[in-house]
Design a protein around this motif. Structure first.
Motif, PDB file in Angstrom:
ATOM      1  N   ASN A   1       9.508 -20.869  19.631  1.00  0.00           N
ATOM      2  CA  ASN A   1       8.392 -20.036  19.816  1.00  0.00           C
ATOM      3  C   ASN A   1       8.481 -18.625  19.153  1.00  0.00           C
ATOM      4  O   ASN A   1       9.263 -17.951  19.563  1.00  0.00           O
ATOM      5  CB  ASN A   1       8.076 -19.895  21.291  1.00  0.00           C
ATOM      6  CG  ASN A   1       6.812 -19.399  21.753  1.00  0.00           C
ATOM      7  OD1 ASN A   1       5.712 -18.985  20.857  1.00  0.00           O
ATOM      8  ND2 ASN A   1       7.120 -18.634  22.861  1.00  0.00           N
TER       9      ASN A   1
ATOM     10  N   ALA B   1       6.786 -16.061  19.380  1.00  0.00           N
ATOM     11  CA  ALA B   1       6.522 -14.940  20.408  1.00  0.00           C
ATOM     12  C   ALA B   1       7.905 -14.516  21.285  1.00  0.00           C
ATOM     13  O   ALA B   1       7.853 -13.697  21.725  1.00  0.00           O
ATOM     14  CB  ALA B   1       5.367 -15.121  21.428  1.00  0.00           C
ATOM     15  N   THR B   2       8.625 -15.558  21.428  1.00  0.00           N
ATOM     16  CA  THR B   2       9.810 -15.430  22.093  1.00  0.00           C
ATOM     17  C   THR B   2      10.768 -14.299  21.485  1.00  0.00           C
ATOM     18  O   THR B   2      11.449 -13.606  22.244  1.00  0.00           O
ATOM     19  CB  THR B   2      10.765 -16.832  21.959  1.00  0.00           C
ATOM     20  OG1 THR B   2      10.002 -17.846  22.745  1.00  0.00           O
ATOM     21  CG2 THR B   2      12.217 -16.467  22.805  1.00  0.00           C
TER      22      THR B   2
ATOM     23  N   SER C   1       9.686 -11.688  20.325  1.00  0.00           N
ATOM     24  CA  SER C   1       8.861 -10.524  20.531  1.00  0.00           C
ATOM     25  C   SER C   1       9.025  -9.766  21.995  1.00  0.00           C
ATOM     26  O   SER C   1       8.929  -8.794  22.447  1.00  0.00           O
ATOM     27  CB  SER C   1       7.313 -10.418  20.495  1.00  0.00           C
ATOM     28  OG  SER C   1       7.127 -10.963  19.224  1.00  0.00           O
TER      29      SER C   1
END
Lengths: 145, 222
Positions: B72, B74-75, B77
Motif C-alpha cells: 500500500n 500510503a504505508t 507516508s
C-alpha cells in the motif's frame, strides 16, 4: 571409508546451507509498535485493507480523554463498530479526520493500510504474550462480582 | 545481523546438520547387524528456551512492522515511530517512551480538548495504597499520573467503584485484561518483569513475613 566421510561432509554441508536458508525464510511474527490496533470488522468483506489505528501517534497529540470520553470510543478493539457512514457523519475517526483538525477522509489508504486478512486485534498486549492463559485463583466465597 | 554473527550461525547450522546426519547414518549402519538403538526424536522437543519469545527489534517503521501492508503506497507516508520519539524520555518497555515523564518534563503537551490547545487537564493528586498479601511491595495507585491523561469517568464507576479498597483486584484479573489490565498491557505500560515495581512501589515493613498458608499451619508432620 574416506570417500564415505567426504560424501557425508558434503551432504551435511548441503543440508546446513538449506537449513540456514530455511531459517531465514520463516515468516517473522509481527513487530508492530506497542498499542497499534488493526480494525477489521467489515473492511476485508468490502474489499478494503483493514484499518490500522496507531495509539502512539495520537497520544502524542491528544490525551486519552479526548477520544475515550469526549468522542465516546469504548475501551474495546473493534467494539465501537466503526463504519464509513459514521465517520463521514463526524463520529469516531471522523470527528478529527475531516479536513479541519486532521487530513480528511478521502485519504483512504492512510487508514486502510493493514495487511489483508488480519483479524481485529490489539498489537503487543500482555494477554497475547502469555504462553498459557493467566492463572485463575480458586473460587473463594467472595461474590462481590 | 552483522557478519560475525552470521558466520557463527551459519557454521553452527552446518555443524548441527552434520551431527544429525551422522547420527542418522550411524543408526542405519547398526541396523544391519543388530537391533537398532532407539534414537529418541529430541531435536525439536528439547530446544533451549522452548517458550521464550523475544522480539528481535523494536520501533520498526510501519512498512516493516508486520501489520501494515508494504504494497500500500500510503504505508510509506506514515511516520516512523523513532522520528516521533526523538527527544522524549526513554523507557525500557512498551513504546520505549516514558510517557509520564514526557508530560512532567514538559516535553509533550497533548491536547485535553480536541479544539482548544490551551485547555488544562483536571489533575487530582490522590494516592491509593493497596496492601498486598504476597511478599511483593504494596501497590500505590497514583491518581495524579492517571488524571494527566484520563478523565474520572474513564475509570469510575465502570472499571472501579470510587472508594478505597472497595474493588477486588488481583494479578490474574489484570493479566486477563480487567481492572488495571484494561489499559496496562495494552496502551499504558505493559505488565512484565521490568514493570512490576512501577505498581508495586511501596516497600513492606522490614519485619514483614509472608503469611503461612493454612496447609502449612495444619501440617501434622511439621
Amino acid at each position: 571409508m574416506s570417500s564415505k566421510i567426504k560424501r557425508n561432509v558434503l551432504k551435511s554441508m548441503i543440508i546446513g546451507v538449506l537449513a540456514y536458508m530455511g531459517a531465514l525464510g520463516v515468516p517473522q511474527p509481527a513487530q508492530a509498535e506497542y498499542a497499534d490496533i488493526v480494525i477489521n470488522n467489515y473492511a476485508d468483506a468490502a474489499g478494503m485493507r483493514p484499518a490500522v489505528f496507531p495509539h502512539w501517534f495520537h497520544r502524542i497529540r491528544f490525551r486519552c480523554k479526548v477520544c475515550h470520553t469526549d468522542l465516546g470510543f469504548a475501551f474495546k478493539a473493534g467494539g465501537n463498530k466503526i463504519t464509513m457512514a459514521k465517520i463521514i457523519d463526524g463520529k469516531f475517526c471522523g470527528a478529527c479526520h475531516n479536513g479541519e483538525i486532521s487530513w480528511s477522509v478521502e485519504n483512504c489508504a492512510m487508514c486502510h493500510s493493514g495487511i489483508p486478512g488480519q483479524p481485529t486485534h490489539f498489537h503487543g498486549s500482555t494477554v497475547q504474550r502469555l504462553i498459557a492463559p493467566a492463572y485463575k485463583p480458586l473460587q473463594t466465597k467472595d461474590t462481590t462480582k | 545481523m552483522n557478519k560475525k554473527t552470521k558466520a557463527i550461525s551459519f557454521s553452527s547450522a552446518v555443524l548441527m546438520a552434520a551431527f544429525l546426519w551422522n547420527a542418522q547414518s550411524h543408526a542405519a549402519e547398526m541396523g544391519d547387524n543388530q537391533a537398532p538403538l532407539m534414537v529418541a526424536d529430541i531435536s525439536a522437543a528439547n530446544t533451549f528456551n522452548l517458550n521464550l519469545k523475544k522480539p528481535k527489534s523494536r520501533n520498526l517503521p510501519p512498512a516493516e512492522d508486520g501489520i501494515h501492508d508494504p504494497e500500500n503506497e500510503a504505508t510509506h507516508s506514515l511516520q516512523h515511530p523513532l522520528d516521533a520519539y526523538k527527544g522524549l524520555p526513554p523507557s525500557d518497555n512498551g513504546n520505549y517512551v516514558d510517557w509520564v515523564k514526557a508530560i512532567d518534563e514538559g516535553k509533550l503537551r497533548p491536547r485535553w480538548d480536541r479544539f482548544d490547545p490551551n485547555a488544562e487537564p483536571f489533575v487530582m493528586d490522590l494516592d491509593i495504597v493497596r496492601p498486598v498479601k504476597a511478599s511483593v511491595p504494596d501497590v500505590v495507585f497514583p491518581h495524579r499520573q492517571h488524571t494527566e491523561w484520563l478523565y474520572c469517568s474513564n475509570c469510575h464507576p465502570a472499571i472501579f467503584v470510587p472508594q478505597r479498597l472497595a474493588n477486588q483486584i488481583s494479578m490474574s484479573a489484570i493479566l486477563l485484561g480487567q481492572k488495571c489490565g484494561v489499559c496496562h498491557g495494552k496502551v499504558s505500560f505493559p505488565v512484565e518483569t521490568k514493570t512490576c515495581r512501577k505498581c508495586h512501589s511501596k516497600p513492606k515493613p522490614a519485619d514483614w513475613e509472608p503469611p503461612l498458608s493454612e496447609a502449612t499451619l495444619k501440617n501434622p508432620w511439621k
